[in-house]
Scaffold this motif. Structure first.
Motif, PDB file in Angstrom:
ATOM      1  N   ILE A  60       5.875 -44.781  98.265  1.00 32.23           N
ATOM      2  CA  ILE A  60       7.231 -44.237  98.130  1.00 32.23           C
ATOM      3  C   ILE A  60       7.185 -42.829  97.560  1.00 32.23           C
ATOM      4  O   ILE A  60       7.906 -41.925  98.023  1.00 32.23           O
ATOM      5  N   PHE A  61       6.319 -42.620  96.579  1.00 35.16           N
ATOM      6  CA  PHE A  61       6.183 -41.288  95.984  1.00 35.16           C
ATOM      7  C   PHE A  61       5.727 -40.284  97.038  1.00 35.16           C
ATOM      8  O   PHE A  61       6.235 -39.165  97.110  1.00 35.16           O
ATOM      9  N   GLY A  62       4.775 -40.675  97.878  1.00 36.02           N
ATOM     10  CA  GLY A  62       4.289 -39.778  98.924  1.00 36.02           C
ATOM     11  C   GLY A  62       5.364 -39.438  99.935  1.00 36.02           C
ATOM     12  O   GLY A  62       5.475 -38.289 100.386  1.00 36.02           O
ATOM     13  N   MET A  63       6.176 -40.426 100.296  1.00 33.82           N
ATOM     14  CA  MET A  63       7.255 -40.180 101.240  1.00 33.82           C
ATOM     15  C   MET A  63       8.271 -39.202 100.668  1.00 33.82           C
ATOM     16  O   MET A  63       8.734 -38.280 101.354  1.00 33.82           O
ATOM     17  N   ILE A  64       8.619 -39.382  99.395  1.00 33.45           N
ATOM     18  CA  ILE A  64       9.569 -38.471  98.744  1.00 33.45           C
ATOM     19  C   ILE A  64       8.988 -37.063  98.686  1.00 33.45           C
ATOM     20  O   ILE A  64       9.689 -36.067  98.924  1.00 33.45           O
ATOM     21  N   LEU A  65       7.702 -36.979  98.412  1.00 37.59           N
ATOM     22  CA  LEU A  65       7.050 -35.672  98.326  1.00 37.59           C
ATOM     23  C   LEU A  65       7.069 -34.960  99.675  1.00 37.59           C
ATOM     24  O   LEU A  65       7.393 -33.763  99.752  1.00 37.59           O
ATOM     25  N   VAL A  66       6.752 -35.677 100.745  1.00 40.00           N
ATOM     26  CA  VAL A  66       6.737 -35.071 102.080  1.00 40.00           C
ATOM     27  C   VAL A  66       8.134 -34.614 102.477  1.00 40.00           C
ATOM     28  O   VAL A  66       8.324 -33.506 102.993  1.00 40.00           O
ATOM     29  N   VAL A  67       9.129 -35.460 102.245  1.00 38.64           N
ATOM     30  CA  VAL A  67      10.507 -35.112 102.606  1.00 38.64           C
ATOM     31  C   VAL A  67      10.982 -33.885 101.833  1.00 38.64           C
ATOM     32  O   VAL A  67      11.611 -32.978 102.393  1.00 38.64           O
ATOM     33  N   SER A  68      10.650 -33.824 100.538  1.00 34.46           N
ATOM     34  CA  SER A  68      11.084 -32.684  99.726  1.00 34.46           C
ATOM     35  C   SER A  68      10.433 -31.394 100.193  1.00 34.46           C
ATOM     36  O   SER A  68      11.080 -30.338 100.218  1.00 34.46           O
ATOM     37  N   MET A  69       9.148 -31.458 100.585  1.00 30.88           N
ATOM     38  CA  MET A  69       8.465 -30.246 101.040  1.00 30.88           C
ATOM     39  C   MET A  69       8.973 -29.801 102.401  1.00 30.88           C
ATOM     40  O   MET A  69       8.990 -28.598 102.699  1.00 30.88           O
ATOM     41  N   LEU A  70       9.409 -30.749 103.254  1.00 31.47           N
ATOM     42  CA  LEU A  70       9.943 -30.379 104.563  1.00 31.47           C
ATOM     43  C   LEU A  70      11.352 -29.814 104.456  1.00 31.47           C
ATOM     44  O   LEU A  70      11.712 -28.872 105.180  1.00 31.47           O
ATOM     45  N   THR A  71      12.155 -30.384 103.600  1.00 26.88           N
ATOM     46  CA  THR A  71      13.550 -29.948 103.475  1.00 26.88           C
ATOM     47  C   THR A  71      13.728 -28.803 102.495  1.00 26.88           C
ATOM     48  O   THR A  71      14.701 -28.060 102.586  1.00 26.88           O
ATOM     49  N   MET A  72      12.803 -28.654 101.553  1.00 30.36           N
ATOM     50  CA  MET A  72      12.891 -27.579 100.560  1.00 30.36           C
ATOM     51  C   MET A  72      11.548 -26.859 100.477  1.00 30.36           C
ATOM     52  O   MET A  72      10.782 -27.032  99.530  1.00 30.36           O
ATOM     53  N   PRO A  73      11.219 -26.039 101.479  1.00 26.82           N
ATOM     54  CA  PRO A  73       9.907 -25.386 101.498  1.00 26.82           C
ATOM     55  C   PRO A  73       9.667 -24.427 100.338  1.00 26.82           C
ATOM     56  O   PRO A  73       8.516 -24.168  99.977  1.00 26.82           O
ATOM     57  N   ASP A  74      10.738 -23.877  99.774  1.00 23.88           N
ATOM     58  CA  ASP A  74      10.578 -22.985  98.626  1.00 23.88           C
ATOM     59  C   ASP A  74      10.879 -23.697  97.308  1.00 23.88           C
ATOM     60  O   ASP A  74      11.152 -23.052  96.301  1.00 23.88           O
ATOM     61  N   GLY A  75      10.845 -25.036  97.319  1.00 17.85           N
ATOM     62  CA  GLY A  75      10.975 -25.803  96.091  1.00 17.85           C
ATOM     63  C   GLY A  75      12.414 -26.127  95.731  1.00 17.85           C
ATOM     64  O   GLY A  75      13.372 -25.662  96.356  1.00 17.85           O
ATOM     65  N   ILE A  76      12.544 -26.932  94.693  1.00 15.71           N
ATOM     66  CA  ILE A  76      13.869 -27.347  94.236  1.00 15.71           C
ATOM     67  C   ILE A  76      14.667 -26.163  93.721  1.00 15.71           C
ATOM     68  O   ILE A  76      15.853 -26.009  94.038  1.00 15.71           O
ATOM     69  N   THR A  77      14.038 -25.302  92.940  1.00 10.25           N
ATOM     70  CA  THR A  77      14.755 -24.142  92.405  1.00 10.25           C
ATOM     71  C   THR A  77      15.174 -23.190  93.510  1.00 10.25           C
ATOM     72  O   THR A  77      16.239 -22.575  93.437  1.00 10.25           O
ATOM     73  N   GLY A  78      14.350 -23.071  94.553  1.00 11.36           N
ATOM     74  CA  GLY A  78      14.726 -22.234  95.690  1.00 11.36           C
ATOM     75  C   GLY A  78      15.925 -22.798  96.421  1.00 11.36           C
ATOM     76  O   GLY A  78      16.814 -22.053  96.856  1.00 11.36           O
TER      77      GLY A  78
END
Length: 311
Positions: A282-300
């Protein structure tokens, strides 16, 4: 005082009041882990300004942890004396290691720092005395006074971690905003242009590398005397990769990025701990989704949202 500073001040006050409202030892333990991860993430962020990512952070942290463990347990040195020594020793080792590793670039720098981290683990694992071998060192004493820092009370460790992380973030923020930081940002933009105007690119990278190792050593010292146990099995390559992931997920453009990334990626695995063997999936899935949808990170992503609202 600007709105950002008011927000930071309010956040610090809220963090200082957390133990008054939270009496669950497990929640305080998670907060302490967040403080440790923020220290490590911000230390790598400073080095990353120059486009360098070190996979040796876990090795420097291990050196700091081992230094603090040996001084406090075997020699009876106070933790408050061992703490700065545990930062200075990795920094001293980082000087020659940095001189050698900075001779190469790109993926080769990653490989050299990775090899350094594995060599550190191998040395500590090979020698049973005094490093404890693969079994590590147990029963590392907590900071003094012993009546205050007890294994059953997380509050003193919480405040110690809060002080360390606030000092770390403040110092690294000041460095990044100083003339030294401006030089690092210029190196990030173009090494060739920076060297053409007389900047010693290798020298500035080396100083950033040393500062990064110093902070990692402090984090290792705090970890050793908080947990009371260290082992080569803990400070492995995956640990350094996790630190890098904190920065990638949080965002690199500002110091808030590694801070946010460390907070989120420390809490998320704990939320799914009840799922057992599916936790990392589950952690890996969340990580992949976040990197695909937010390529410049959460702050970006937050910055883009603010711009849309302003527009």
């Amino acid at each position: 005082m600007t709105s950002d500073r008011w927000g930071i001040a309010a956040l610090l006050v809220a963090l200082a009041l957390v133990p008054l409202g939270v009496h669950d030892s497990y929640l305080l333990h998670v907060m302490i882990l967040i403080f440790l991860n923020i220290m490590l993430a911000t230390s790598m962020w400073l080095l990353g300004i120059t486009h360098l990512i070190s996979f040796g952070q876990a090795g420097f942290m291990f050196i700091g942890a081992m230094t603090s463990a040996l001084l406090t347990k075997d020699l009876g040195v106070s933790f408050w004396i061992a703490l700065p020594i545990a930062g200075v020793l990795p920094a001293a080792i980082a000087a020659p290691v940095g001189r050698l590793s900075l001779r190469v670039r790109g993926v080769y720098f990653f490989l050299v720092t990775l090899a350094f981290g594995e060599v550190v683990r191998g040395i500590f694992a090979y020698f049973q005395t005094p490093f404890g071998g693969w079994y590590g060192i147990r029963d590392i004493p907590p900071p003094s006074p012993r009546w205050l820092f007890t294994p059953l009370d997380k509050v003193p460790f919480y405040y110690l971690g809060l002080v360390l992380v606030v000092l770390t973030c403040w110092v690294i923020w000041r460095i990044s905003r100083s003339w030294f930081g401006e030089v690092l940002w210029s190196i990030r933009e173009s090494e060739l242009l920076a060297s053409s105007v007389g900047i010693n690119v290798t020298g500035y990278k080396l100083v950033a590398f040393i500062i990064s190792a110093f902070v990692a050593g402090l984090a290792g010292s705090f970890y050793a005397n908080y947990v009371g146990y260290i082992s080569p099995l803990i400070f492995d390559f995956q640990y350094s990769v996790s630190i890098l992931i904190f920065i990638v997920v949080g965002g690199f453009s500002t110091l808030a990025g590694p801070v946010v990334g460390a907070v989120v990626l420390t809490i998320v695995p704990e939320l799914f701990r009840a799922t057992g063997k599916y936790q990392m999936l589950i952690f890996g899935m969340i990580l992949v989704v976040s990197m695909l949808t937010m390529p410049d990170g959460i702050t970006g992503a937050i910055r883009r949202l603010r711009r849309r609202r302003a527009a």
